[in-house]
Design a protein around this motif. Structure first.
Motif, PDB file in Angstrom:
ATOM      1  N   ILE A 156       0.824  -1.212   0.000  1.00  0.00           N
ATOM      2  CA  ILE A 156       0.000   0.000   0.000  1.00  0.00           C
ATOM      3  C   ILE A 156       0.857   1.260   0.000  1.00  0.00           C
ATOM      4  CG2 ILE A 156      -1.792   1.302   1.220  1.00  0.00           C
ATOM      5  CD1 ILE A 156      -2.868  -1.360   2.281  1.00  0.00           C
ATOM      6  N   ALA A 157       1.678   1.468   1.018  1.00  0.00           N
ATOM      7  CA  ALA A 157       2.528   2.671   1.106  1.00  0.00           C
ATOM      8  C   ALA A 157       3.689   2.394   2.042  1.00  0.00           C
ATOM      9  CB  ALA A 157       1.714   3.872   1.609  1.00  0.00           C
ATOM     10  N   PRO A 158       4.825   3.077   1.860  1.00  0.00           N
ATOM     11  CA  PRO A 158       6.044   2.729   2.596  1.00  0.00           C
ATOM     12  C   PRO A 158       6.072   3.169   4.055  1.00  0.00           C
ATOM     13  CG  PRO A 158       6.458   4.586   1.135  1.00  0.00           C
ATOM     14  CD  PRO A 158       5.089   4.083   0.807  1.00  0.00           C
ATOM     15  N   VAL A 159       5.243   4.127   4.439  1.00  0.00           N
ATOM     16  CA  VAL A 159       5.195   4.609   5.814  1.00  0.00           C
ATOM     17  C   VAL A 159       3.806   4.361   6.368  1.00  0.00           C
ATOM     18  CG1 VAL A 159       5.441   6.613   7.341  1.00  0.00           C
ATOM     19  CG2 VAL A 159       6.920   6.383   5.322  1.00  0.00           C
ATOM     20  N   VAL A 160       3.732   3.834   7.585  1.00  0.00           N
ATOM     21  CA  VAL A 160       2.452   3.566   8.233  1.00  0.00           C
ATOM     22  C   VAL A 160       2.308   4.519   9.414  1.00  0.00           C
ATOM     23  CG1 VAL A 160       0.979   1.835   9.339  1.00  0.00           C
ATOM     24  CG2 VAL A 160       2.569   1.151   7.524  1.00  0.00           C
ATOM     25  N   THR A 161       1.158   5.157   9.525  1.00  0.00           N
ATOM     26  CA  THR A 161       0.926   6.136  10.587  1.00  0.00           C
ATOM     27  C   THR A 161      -0.339   5.773  11.359  1.00  0.00           C
ATOM     28  OG1 THR A 161      -0.539   7.664   9.383  1.00  0.00           O
ATOM     29  CG2 THR A 161       1.833   7.882   9.005  1.00  0.00           C
ATOM     30  N   LEU A 162      -0.493   6.403  12.503  1.00  0.00           N
ATOM     31  CA  LEU A 162      -1.725   6.306  13.290  1.00  0.00           C
ATOM     32  C   LEU A 162      -1.672   7.391  14.355  1.00  0.00           C
ATOM     33  CD1 LEU A 162      -0.856   4.926  16.271  1.00  0.00           C
ATOM     34  CD2 LEU A 162      -0.746   2.873  14.876  1.00  0.00           C
ATOM     35  N   PHE A 163      -2.819   7.661  14.997  1.00  0.00           N
ATOM     36  CA  PHE A 163      -2.793   8.486  16.202  1.00  0.00           C
ATOM     37  C   PHE A 163      -3.685   7.837  17.246  1.00  0.00           C
ATOM     38  CE2 PHE A 163      -5.844  10.404  13.293  1.00  0.00           C
ATOM     39  CZ  PHE A 163      -6.945  10.736  14.072  1.00  0.00           C
ATOM     40  N   VAL A 164      -3.355   8.070  18.511  1.00  0.00           N
ATOM     41  CA  VAL A 164      -3.932   7.306  19.609  1.00  0.00           C
ATOM     42  C   VAL A 164      -4.190   8.255  20.776  1.00  0.00           C
ATOM     43  CG1 VAL A 164      -1.617   6.695  20.429  1.00  0.00           C
ATOM     44  CG2 VAL A 164      -3.561   5.288  21.108  1.00  0.00           C
ATOM     45  N   ASN A 165      -5.207   7.963  21.570  1.00  0.00           N
ATOM     46  CA  ASN A 165      -5.472   8.778  22.750  1.00  0.00           C
ATOM     47  C   ASN A 165      -4.348   8.606  23.767  1.00  0.00           C
ATOM     48  OD1 ASN A 165      -7.994   9.754  21.830  1.00  0.00           O
ATOM     49  ND2 ASN A 165      -8.993   7.878  22.505  1.00  0.00           N
ATOM     50  N   ASP A 166      -3.915   9.705  24.376  1.00  0.00           N
ATOM     51  CA  ASP A 166      -2.785   9.641  25.293  1.00  0.00           C
ATOM     52  C   ASP A 166      -3.054   8.750  26.497  1.00  0.00           C
ATOM     53  OD1 ASP A 166      -4.679  11.621  26.206  1.00  0.00           O
ATOM     54  OD2 ASP A 166      -3.165  12.342  27.601  1.00  0.00           O
ATOM     55  N   HIS A 167      -4.336   8.638  26.907  1.00  0.00           N
ATOM     56  CA  HIS A 167      -4.655   7.830  28.093  1.00  0.00           C
ATOM     57  C   HIS A 167      -4.752   6.341  27.795  1.00  0.00           C
ATOM     58  CE1 HIS A 167      -8.773   7.356  26.579  1.00  0.00           C
ATOM     59  NE2 HIS A 167      -8.775   8.655  26.341  1.00  0.00           N
ATOM     60  N   ASN A 168      -4.687   5.957  26.513  1.00  0.00           N
ATOM     61  CA  ASN A 168      -4.786   4.539  26.151  1.00  0.00           C
ATOM     62  C   ASN A 168      -3.390   3.907  26.236  1.00  0.00           C
ATOM     63  OD1 ASN A 168      -5.398   2.021  25.128  1.00  0.00           O
ATOM     64  ND2 ASN A 168      -6.614   2.800  23.417  1.00  0.00           N
ATOM     65  N   ILE A 169      -2.981   3.671  27.462  1.00  0.00           N
ATOM     66  CA  ILE A 169      -1.608   3.212  27.712  1.00  0.00           C
ATOM     67  C   ILE A 169      -1.346   1.858  27.074  1.00  0.00           C
ATOM     68  CG2 ILE A 169       0.078   2.670  29.502  1.00  0.00           C
ATOM     69  CD1 ILE A 169      -0.715   5.625  29.295  1.00  0.00           C
ATOM     70  N   ALA A 170      -2.312   0.944  27.144  1.00  0.00           N
ATOM     71  CA  ALA A 170      -2.105  -0.398  26.575  1.00  0.00           C
ATOM     72  C   ALA A 170      -1.851  -0.314  25.078  1.00  0.00           C
ATOM     73  CB  ALA A 170      -3.313  -1.277  26.878  1.00  0.00           C
ATOM     74  N   ALA A 171      -2.644   0.499  24.387  1.00  0.00           N
ATOM     75  CA  ALA A 171      -2.465   0.628  22.940  1.00  0.00           C
ATOM     76  C   ALA A 171      -1.126   1.283  22.618  1.00  0.00           C
ATOM     77  CB  ALA A 171      -3.607   1.441  22.345  1.00  0.00           C
ATOM     78  N   ARG A 172      -0.774   2.315  23.360  1.00  0.00           N
ATOM     79  CA  ARG A 172       0.493   2.996  23.095  1.00  0.00           C
ATOM     80  C   ARG A 172       1.671   2.054  23.288  1.00  0.00           C
ATOM     81  NH1 ARG A 172       0.530   8.705  26.165  1.00  0.00           N
ATOM     82  NH2 ARG A 172       2.610   8.710  25.205  1.00  0.00           N
ATOM     83  N   ARG A 173       1.620   1.228  24.314  1.00  0.00           N
ATOM     84  CA  ARG A 173       2.702   0.273  24.535  1.00  0.00           C
ATOM     85  C   ARG A 173       2.781  -0.749  23.408  1.00  0.00           C
ATOM     86  NH1 ARG A 173       1.743  -0.660  31.063  1.00  0.00           N
ATOM     87  NH2 ARG A 173       2.898   1.202  31.757  1.00  0.00           N
ATOM     88  N   ALA A 174       1.621  -1.186  22.921  1.00  0.00           N
ATOM     89  CA  ALA A 174       1.618  -2.139  21.811  1.00  0.00           C
ATOM     90  C   ALA A 174       2.238  -1.500  20.567  1.00  0.00           C
ATOM     91  CB  ALA A 174       0.188  -2.604  21.517  1.00  0.00           C
ATOM     92  N   TYR A 175       1.866  -0.254  20.268  1.00  0.00           N
ATOM     93  CA  TYR A 175       2.425   0.419  19.100  1.00  0.00           C
ATOM     94  C   TYR A 175       3.936   0.609  19.249  1.00  0.00           C
ATOM     95  CZ  TYR A 175      -2.500   1.492  18.212  1.00  0.00           C
ATOM     96  OH  TYR A 175      -3.854   1.406  18.001  1.00  0.00           O
ATOM     97  N   GLU A 176       4.360   0.955  20.431  1.00  0.00           N
ATOM     98  CA  GLU A 176       5.810   1.131  20.657  1.00  0.00           C
ATOM     99  C   GLU A 176       6.554  -0.185  20.505  1.00  0.00           C
ATOM    100  OE1 GLU A 176       5.735   2.900  24.482  1.00  0.00           O
ATOM    101  OE2 GLU A 176       5.184   4.899  23.741  1.00  0.00           O
TER     102      GLU A 176
END
Length: 279
Positions: free
Chosen positions: A244-264
Motif C-alpha cells: 500500500i505505502a512505505p510509511v504507516v501512521t496512526l494516532f492514539v489517545n494519550d490515556h490509552n496506555i495499553a495501545a500505546r505500549r503495543a504500538y511502541e
C-alpha cells in the motif's frame, strides 16, 4: 509598508497542483486530506465537502477540509481566524475537528461558543509513524479480510467504533456498512479470523503515495491482555508497507496506555501530536 492581500475561497480542480504542494510539506500529517484529494481531484460532486483555501498575495498558504470532519492543513493563525469565521457563517455543525494539536485547539477556541460543548475532547493524541518492518515476528494468521467475511467483520467494526467513539455507527442509516465494505473491497482491511470469529482487526483508512494511516484497531474483548495486538500489528505493518505505502501512521489517545505500549513494541515512534474534538 504594503499590506498583505488575503483571500478565502473553496478550492477547485484548477487549484489542485498548489494544494498538492501544500499537502506535501508534511505528507504524513496531511495524509487524510491528501487521500480525499487524490480520490476526488477536488471535484465537488465526488468529494462531498469543501476544501477551503487561504491565500496571501495570491499564494495558497493554508487549507481546511470542511465537511463532516474539519481538518486544518498547514494552518497559520490568520488562516484559522478566517476558517473559523467562514465555518460559523455556514451554520453547519460538523461531527469532529481533527488534526495537528495547535491548529485544532486554536480553531476550537474560536468556534466552541457556537458548536460546544464538545461530546468528547481528545486534546493530546500522539501521532505515530513507522518507516520499516517491525522487529517483532509478525503473526502469520493476519491476512486481508475477504468480501464474503463482511458478516463476521461488521459486528466487530460496530463494537470497535462504539467503544472508541462513544456512539453507535448504525444510527442514521447504512453508511457505516458501506464504508466497511469499501475498505474490504480495496484490500485495506486486515484481521485474524478463526472459527467464524474476528480475533483481531485493523484497517487502513487513508492512503497517499507516501504513507497510509491505520484505524479501527480491535482485539476481541475476551482475548485482550494476552499479547495478541503487537505481533498482529507487526503483520499489518509488513503487509501494508509491501502493498500500500512505505510509511504507516496512526494516532492514539494519550490515556490509552495499553495501545500505546503495543504500538511502541511494534516500532512506532511519536513524530507529532494531534487533537480531536468530537461533537
Amino acid at each position: 509598508m504594503l499590506r498583505t492581500s488575503t483571500e478565502l475561497r473553496p478550492l477547485g480542480p484548477d487549484d489542485l497542483s498548489d494544494l498538492l504542494a501544500l499537502l506535501h510539506r508534511d505528507p504524513q500529517v496531511n495524509l487524510f486530506v491528501r487521500s480525499r484529494v487524490d480520490a476526488t481531484g477536488l471535484n465537488r460532486r465526488w468529494i462531498g465537502s469543501r476544501v477551503l483555501g487561504y491565500f496571501e498575495d495570491g499564494q495558497l498558504v493554508s487549507a481546511c477540509h470542511a465537511g463532516a470532519n474539519i481538518v486544518p492543513v498547514e494552518a497559520t493563525g490568520a488562516a484559522i481566524e478566517a476558517f473559523a469565521s467562514q465555518l460559523l457563517a455556514d451554520r453547519v455543525k460538523p461531527s469532529s475537528i481533527v488534526g495537528p494539536q495547535t491548529a485544532v485547539l486554536d480553531l476550537w477556541q474560536k468556534v466552541c461558543a457556537e458548536w460546544g460543548p464538545a461530546r468528547s475532547p481528545r486534546l493530546d493524541q500522539p501521532f505515530m509513524t513507522i518507516t520499516h518492518d517491525s522487529a517483532l515476528t509478525p503473526d502469520p494468521r493476519v491476512r486481508r479480510i475477504a468480501l464474503d467475511e463482511i458478516d463476521l467483520l461488521y459486528p466487530a467494526s460496530v463494537a470497535m467504533f462504539t467503544e472508541e467513539v462513544g456512539i453507535d455507527p448504525e444510527i442514521g442509516g447504512g453508511g457505516y456498512l458501506a464504508r466497511v465494505t469499501q475498505l474490504v473491497a480495496q484490500g485495506w482491511s486486515f484481521g485474524i479470523v478463526e472459527e467464524d470469529s474476528i480475533l483481531f482487526k485493523a484497517e487502513v483508512g487513508a492512503v497517499s503515495p507516501e504513507a497510509c494511516q491505520l484505524q479501527g484497531v480491535y482485539v476481541r474483548p475476551d482475548l485482550r491482555g494476552r499479547g495478541i495486538a503487537a505481533p498482529a500489528l507487526a503483520a499489518v505493518v509488513e503487509q501494508a508497507r509491501a502493498t500500500i505505502a512505505p510509511v504507516v501512521t496512526l494516532f492514539v489517545n494519550d490515556h490509552n496506555i495499553a495501545a500505546r505500549r503495543a504500538y511502541e513494541r511494534v516500532g512506532f515512534e511519536q513524530t507529532d501530536t494531534f487533537a480531536s474534538i468530537l461533537l
